[in-house]
Design a protein around this motif. Structure first.
Motif, PDB file in Angstrom:
ATOM      1  N   ARG A 237       0.723  -1.132   0.053  1.00  0.00           N
ATOM      2  CA  ARG A 237       0.007  -0.007   0.123  1.00  0.00           C
ATOM      3  C   ARG A 237       0.950   1.204   0.133  1.00  0.00           C
ATOM      4  NH1 ARG A 237      -5.414  -1.784  -0.551  1.00  0.00           N
ATOM      5  NH2 ARG A 237      -5.323  -3.949  -0.097  1.00  0.00           N
ATOM      6  N   GLY A 238       2.180   1.135  -0.052  1.00  0.00           N
ATOM      7  CA  GLY A 238       3.121   2.232   0.054  1.00  0.00           C
ATOM      8  C   GLY A 238       3.600   2.796  -1.241  1.00  0.00           C
ATOM      9  N   ARG A 239       4.166   3.920  -1.374  1.00  0.00           N
ATOM     10  CA  ARG A 239       4.657   4.507  -2.621  1.00  0.00           C
ATOM     11  C   ARG A 239       5.828   3.358  -2.996  1.00  0.00           C
ATOM     12  NH1 ARG A 239       8.461   8.435  -4.049  1.00  0.00           N
ATOM     13  NH2 ARG A 239       9.226   8.707  -2.068  1.00  0.00           N
ATOM     14  N   LEU A 240       6.038   3.047  -4.132  1.00  0.00           N
ATOM     15  CA  LEU A 240       7.031   2.100  -4.645  1.00  0.00           C
ATOM     16  C   LEU A 240       8.050   2.758  -5.563  1.00  0.00           C
ATOM     17  CD1 LEU A 240       4.875  -1.292  -5.078  1.00  0.00           C
ATOM     18  CD2 LEU A 240       5.707  -0.178  -3.268  1.00  0.00           C
ATOM     19  N   GLU A 241       7.882   3.891  -6.168  1.00  0.00           N
ATOM     20  CA  GLU A 241       8.784   4.736  -7.000  1.00  0.00           C
ATOM     21  C   GLU A 241      10.053   4.626  -6.203  1.00  0.00           C
ATOM     22  OE1 GLU A 241       4.680   4.975  -8.503  1.00  0.00           O
ATOM     23  OE2 GLU A 241       5.917   5.619  -6.688  1.00  0.00           O
ATOM     24  N   GLY A 242      11.206   4.516  -6.902  1.00  0.00           N
ATOM     25  CA  GLY A 242      12.560   5.045  -6.202  1.00  0.00           C
ATOM     26  C   GLY A 242      13.031   3.551  -5.235  1.00  0.00           C
ATOM     27  N   ALA A 262       1.576  -9.911  -6.183  1.00  0.00           N
ATOM     28  CA  ALA A 262       1.368  -8.511  -6.331  1.00  0.00           C
ATOM     29  C   ALA A 262       2.325  -7.553  -6.129  1.00  0.00           C
ATOM     30  CB  ALA A 262      -0.021  -8.441  -5.602  1.00  0.00           C
ATOM     31  N   TYR A 263       3.283  -7.512  -5.211  1.00  0.00           N
ATOM     32  CA  TYR A 263       4.244  -6.927  -4.545  1.00  0.00           C
ATOM     33  C   TYR A 263       5.299  -6.676  -5.969  1.00  0.00           C
ATOM     34  CZ  TYR A 263       6.824  -3.784  -1.629  1.00  0.00           C
ATOM     35  OH  TYR A 263       7.501  -2.714  -1.352  1.00  0.00           O
ATOM     36  N   ALA A 264       5.595  -7.905  -6.342  1.00  0.00           N
ATOM     37  CA  ALA A 264       6.461  -7.973  -7.403  1.00  0.00           C
ATOM     38  C   ALA A 264       6.062  -7.281  -8.469  1.00  0.00           C
ATOM     39  CB  ALA A 264       6.928  -9.561  -7.739  1.00  0.00           C
ATOM     40  N   SER A 265       4.784  -7.362  -8.847  1.00  0.00           N
ATOM     41  CA  SER A 265       4.036  -6.653 -10.163  1.00  0.00           C
ATOM     42  C   SER A 265       4.175  -5.152 -10.095  1.00  0.00           C
ATOM     43  CB  SER A 265       2.836  -7.381 -10.443  1.00  0.00           C
ATOM     44  OG  SER A 265       2.195  -6.772 -11.385  1.00  0.00           O
ATOM     45  N   ALA A 266       3.856  -4.604  -8.464  1.00  0.00           N
ATOM     46  CA  ALA A 266       3.739  -3.331  -8.457  1.00  0.00           C
ATOM     47  C   ALA A 266       4.971  -2.670  -8.451  1.00  0.00           C
ATOM     48  CB  ALA A 266       2.891  -3.149  -7.023  1.00  0.00           C
ATOM     49  N   LEU A 267       6.069  -3.396  -8.213  1.00  0.00           N
ATOM     50  CA  LEU A 267       7.092  -2.929  -8.275  1.00  0.00           C
ATOM     51  C   LEU A 267       7.886  -2.569  -9.358  1.00  0.00           C
ATOM     52  CD1 LEU A 267       9.236  -5.079  -5.552  1.00  0.00           C
ATOM     53  CD2 LEU A 267       8.897  -2.559  -5.214  1.00  0.00           C
ATOM     54  N   GLY A 268       7.543  -3.439 -10.232  1.00  0.00           N
ATOM     55  CA  GLY A 268       7.827  -3.430 -11.751  1.00  0.00           C
ATOM     56  C   GLY A 268       6.944  -2.359 -12.529  1.00  0.00           C
ATOM     57  N   THR A 274      13.102  -5.551 -11.064  1.00  0.00           N
ATOM     58  CA  THR A 274      12.256  -6.533 -10.046  1.00  0.00           C
ATOM     59  C   THR A 274      12.807  -8.067 -10.916  1.00  0.00           C
ATOM     60  OG1 THR A 274      10.862  -5.257  -9.408  1.00  0.00           O
ATOM     61  CG2 THR A 274      10.635  -7.507  -8.940  1.00  0.00           C
ATOM     62  N   ILE A 275      13.633  -8.988 -10.190  1.00  0.00           N
ATOM     63  CA  ILE A 275      13.614 -10.203 -10.658  1.00  0.00           C
ATOM     64  C   ILE A 275      12.634 -11.102  -9.912  1.00  0.00           C
ATOM     65  CG2 ILE A 275      15.351 -12.213 -10.891  1.00  0.00           C
ATOM     66  CD1 ILE A 275      17.485 -10.277 -10.872  1.00  0.00           C
ATOM     67  N   THR A 276      11.941 -11.580 -10.449  1.00  0.00           N
ATOM     68  CA  THR A 276      10.595 -12.664  -9.867  1.00  0.00           C
ATOM     69  C   THR A 276      10.926 -14.088 -10.216  1.00  0.00           C
ATOM     70  OG1 THR A 276       9.335 -10.729 -10.307  1.00  0.00           O
ATOM     71  CG2 THR A 276       8.182 -12.596  -9.710  1.00  0.00           C
ATOM     72  N   HIS A 277      10.830 -14.938  -9.006  1.00  0.00           N
ATOM     73  CA  HIS A 277      10.584 -16.181  -9.227  1.00  0.00           C
ATOM     74  C   HIS A 277       9.436 -16.809  -8.538  1.00  0.00           C
ATOM     75  CE1 HIS A 277      14.917 -16.201 -10.599  1.00  0.00           C
ATOM     76  NE2 HIS A 277      15.224 -15.537  -9.655  1.00  0.00           N
ATOM     77  N   ARG A 278       8.756 -17.482  -9.311  1.00  0.00           N
ATOM     78  CA  ARG A 278       7.748 -18.295  -8.843  1.00  0.00           C
ATOM     79  C   ARG A 278       8.029 -19.750  -8.965  1.00  0.00           C
ATOM     80  NH1 ARG A 278       1.751 -19.124  -9.471  1.00  0.00           N
ATOM     81  NH2 ARG A 278       1.354 -17.153  -9.263  1.00  0.00           N
ATOM     82  N   PHE A 279       8.067 -20.498  -7.769  1.00  0.00           N
ATOM     83  CA  PHE A 279       8.406 -21.698  -7.681  1.00  0.00           C
ATOM     84  C   PHE A 279       7.074 -22.437  -7.350  1.00  0.00           C
ATOM     85  CE2 PHE A 279      12.270 -19.510  -6.239  1.00  0.00           C
ATOM     86  CZ  PHE A 279      13.087 -19.942  -7.260  1.00  0.00           C
ATOM     87  N   ASP A 280       6.471 -23.077  -8.751  1.00  0.00           N
ATOM     88  CA  ASP A 280       5.059 -23.540  -8.512  1.00  0.00           C
ATOM     89  C   ASP A 280       4.839 -24.751  -7.694  1.00  0.00           C
ATOM     90  OD1 ASP A 280       4.048 -21.627 -10.064  1.00  0.00           O
ATOM     91  OD2 ASP A 280       4.502 -22.511 -11.824  1.00  0.00           O
TER      92      ASP A 280
END
Length: 319
Positions: A237-242, A262-268, A274-280
């Motif tokens: 819910r915070g400001r993610l720029e910078g 959702a956080y990884a996507s919002a960072l991007g 952002t390097i994202t890894h989903r280990f299904d």
């Protein structure tokens, strides 16, 4: 994707009537139960070797002493410094339960790791752990020449609740004008106490961390009347720029999967590398499951390699 077959025997043990659930009973007993699942079951021969391990005292808020543990790599010369916050729902865990996490990060990233034993809820509810985490990062930054030695490569990291603290610290350091962070590693982080996500229902039971555990943790950590959308509770819910570049790792069979994604996507979306890894096929807590799960160990190495990439010295070539 089905759950990784190497985890099936472990889950059968965890789900047996003889093993207490994470979020049950009084916190003191729950902490002992968690230690039983981590420290007491750990084979010391499986711990990654590092050059040196030192227990220290970190000056917390108001000079409150906080336990810490420093891991030093074999590499010489200036190296990165990673301040690590353990998981456990803000109620459980300490530097000993996550000794393996500190060792893996130290060896695989080639960094000095400072593992922080922040105060736990309900004795110290929100914002106590946040305050401790912020002070610990500043403590490390002030001693960077005695730690990793490179002031341009200070990072924060954490798993689960510790991932929440690492994300909150990254936002605070940006807003406070320092210390400057080079990277953040968020392992299956808790990023949003105010949202409702499908993975919480899909993985509500049977995969180590449960929906009822999350309710128990939240009840102990979040004071009555607190705003669940406060960015210091819910960094999504915070400001993610910078913000500094991030590695975000989530697991398919984890109640926290969707909030972490959702956080990884919002960072991007905010322009943060952002390097994202989903280990299904993995579960919450996979970073500590390498000794019983080859897939988890491979995931640990993958995540550490990504963080190492972000922490390369300025001007070094991609490898």
């Amino acid at each position: 994707m089905p759950i990784d077959e190497s985890l099936v025997p472990l889950l059968a043990l965890i789900n047996s009537p003889q093993v207490p659930k994470l979020g049950t009973g009084e916190p003191v007993q729950a902490r002992a139960n968690f230690r039983g699942l981590t420290v007491d079951l750990r084979d010391p021969s499986t711990l990654p070797a590092v050059a040196a391990v030192e227990d220290v005292t970190i000056d917390g808020p108001g000079s409150t002493p906080l336990p810490g543990r420093i891991y030093r790599p074999e590499a010489g010369g200036p190296v990165p410094t990673i301040v690590f916050f353990h998981g456990g729902g803000f109620v459980l865990g300490d530097v000993e339960t996550h000794d393996d996490h500190g060792r893996w990060l130290c060896r695989e990233v080639g960094a000095v790791v400072v593992s922080v034993g922040y105060r736990l809820a309900p004795e110290s509810p929100f914002p106590g752990p946040v305050d401790d985490a912020l002070v610990a990062v500043r403590w490390a930054a002030a001693r960077i020449s005695d730690l990793g030695g490179d002031p341009d490569r200070l990072a924060v990291a954490g798993d689960s609740a510790g991932g929440n603290l690492a994300a909150v610290v990254a936002q605070d350091c940006r807003d406070a004008g320092g210390p400057a962070l080079a990277a953040q590693l968020l392992l299956y982080p808790a990023t949003d106490f105010a949202g409702d996500y499908p993975s919480m229902a899909e993985n509500a039971d049977g995969y180590f961390l449960t929906e009822s555990d999350m309710i128990w943790f939240t009840t102990h950590y979040v004071p009555s009347g607190a705003d669940p959308g406060d960015p210091r509770l819910s960094p999504l819910r915070g400001r993610l720029e910078g913000l500094p570049p991030a590695v975000v790792a989530t697991a398919g069979f984890d109640p926290l999967r969707d909030a972490g994604d959702a956080y990884a996507s919002a960072l991007g979306d905010a322009g943060v590398r952002t390097i994202t890894h989903r280990f299904d096929g993995l579960i919450h807590g996979f970073f500590g499951l390498g000794p019983v799960s080859p897939a988890s160990e491979e995931a640990v190495r993958t995540v550490c390699a990504s963080l190492k990439q972000l922490l390369r010295p300025a001007g070094s070539a991609d490898r």
